[in-house]
Scaffold this active site. Sequence first.
Site, mmCIF file in Angstrom:
data_model
loop_
_atom_site.group_PDB
_atom_site.id
_atom_site.type_symbol
_atom_site.label_atom_id
_atom_site.label_comp_id
_atom_site.label_asym_id
_atom_site.label_seq_id
_atom_site.Cartn_x
_atom_site.Cartn_y
_atom_site.Cartn_z
ATOM 1 N N GLN A 196 -5.022 -1.642 9.393
ATOM 2 C CA GLN A 196 -4.880 -2.975 8.805
ATOM 3 C C GLN A 196 -5.485 -4.032 9.736
ATOM 4 O OE1 GLN A 196 -3.725 -3.484 5.709
ATOM 5 N NE2 GLN A 196 -3.976 -5.674 5.830
ATOM 6 N N LYS B 251 0.846 -1.200 0.000
ATOM 7 C CA LYS B 251 0.000 0.000 0.000
ATOM 8 C C LYS B 251 0.881 1.249 0.000
ATOM 9 C CE LYS B 251 -3.867 -2.382 2.080
ATOM 10 N NZ LYS B 251 -4.483 -2.937 3.286
ATOM 11 N N ASP C 210 -11.419 2.539 3.451
ATOM 12 C CA ASP C 210 -11.731 1.107 3.371
ATOM 13 C C ASP C 210 -13.230 0.885 3.166
ATOM 14 O OD1 ASP C 210 -9.807 -0.928 3.581
ATOM 15 O OD2 ASP C 210 -9.480 -0.554 5.717
HETATM 16 N N1 GUN Z 1 -6.956 -7.031 5.874
HETATM 17 C C1 GUN Z 1 -7.215 -7.792 4.780
HETATM 18 N N2 GUN Z 1 -7.846 -7.064 3.829
HETATM 19 C C2 GUN Z 1 -7.982 -5.818 4.343
HETATM 20 C C3 GUN Z 1 -8.550 -4.618 3.833
HETATM 21 O O1 GUN Z 1 -9.075 -4.538 2.712
HETATM 22 N N3 GUN Z 1 -8.498 -3.534 4.666
HETATM 23 C C4 GUN Z 1 -7.951 -3.602 5.907
HETATM 24 N N4 GUN Z 1 -7.966 -2.496 6.639
HETATM 25 N N5 GUN Z 1 -7.423 -4.703 6.408
HETATM 26 C C5 GUN Z 1 -7.426 -5.798 5.629
#
Ligand code: GUN
Length: 286
Positions: free
Chosen positions: A96, A52, A119
């Site tokens: 996350q 990211k 998100d």
């Molecule tokens: N963990 C696995 N996929 C995601 C996601 O799309 N967003 C977040 N914040 N954590 C994750």
Amino acid sequence: MAKIIDGKLISAKEREIIAEETATLKNSGITPGLAVIIVGEDPASKVYVRNKEKSCIEVGFNSWVIRMPEETKEEELLAKIDDLNADSEVDGILVQLPLPKHIDEKKVIAAICPQKDVDAFHLENTGRIMVGDYKYLPCTPAGIMTMLEHENIDVCGKECVVVGRSNIVGKPMAMLLLNKSGTVTVCHSRTKDLAEVTRRADILVVAVGRAEFITGDMIKPGAVVIDVGINRCEDGKLRGDVHFESAEKTASAITPVPGGVGPMTITTLLKNTLTAAKARAEKSLN
Ligand code: GUN
């Protein structure tokens, strides 16, 4: 043999546009910025967060990664989110998941300002998706919709089957397909005769987190197959939730793993962050 839907290529095209729009926004004095919080040392999460960060930098965004130790107290994390909510340079906040067990995930998501919730996990944003009036779409399902658009696959009137009912993928995926007038069925671990249902699908989306769970005999000839799974197998290889070799013989189009849905997820995250930054730019004009 099925056409391979190249998520890397579609992502690259989308990110080019994002980078151009970012450059324009920067000329007006606004740099889109994403803050990512990671708590603990989960190896998969660390890889996702690094990707990211790298993707943000590539399109010209500001990127902040806040690394907090496993033993971080819930109130410390909530205080960090408060700081980021108040920081005008931060357009998007992503915590996350998964979080360590002693931290209440729901409380943490609720603490993120909905305007910065790139998100689209906050209840306000999930509610907006239900009624089709949204600012942000959840990253993986929206990335899949973008892929379908690029491939000129029309959802309207199609039999769409989603295997998996998670809050992150399955449920919002069903909503987005429904918003595009698909006829949607959601399957899960209690579904009786799963193969009978999956064989009806013109568009089959699989997000169960089990390697090669869906095999070619469970797919209708000519179906479009979208594989959301990324499973690290004992031989060290990454495999999807779909058994690729048998599925590609039956499907008309299929996403590979890796290089399918994965890159599209981060692309949507970038899009959402750009949307948030544009809203900030508009606000600064008023
Ligand atoms: N963990 C696995 N996929 C995601 C996601 O799309 N967003 C977040 N914040 N954590 C994750």
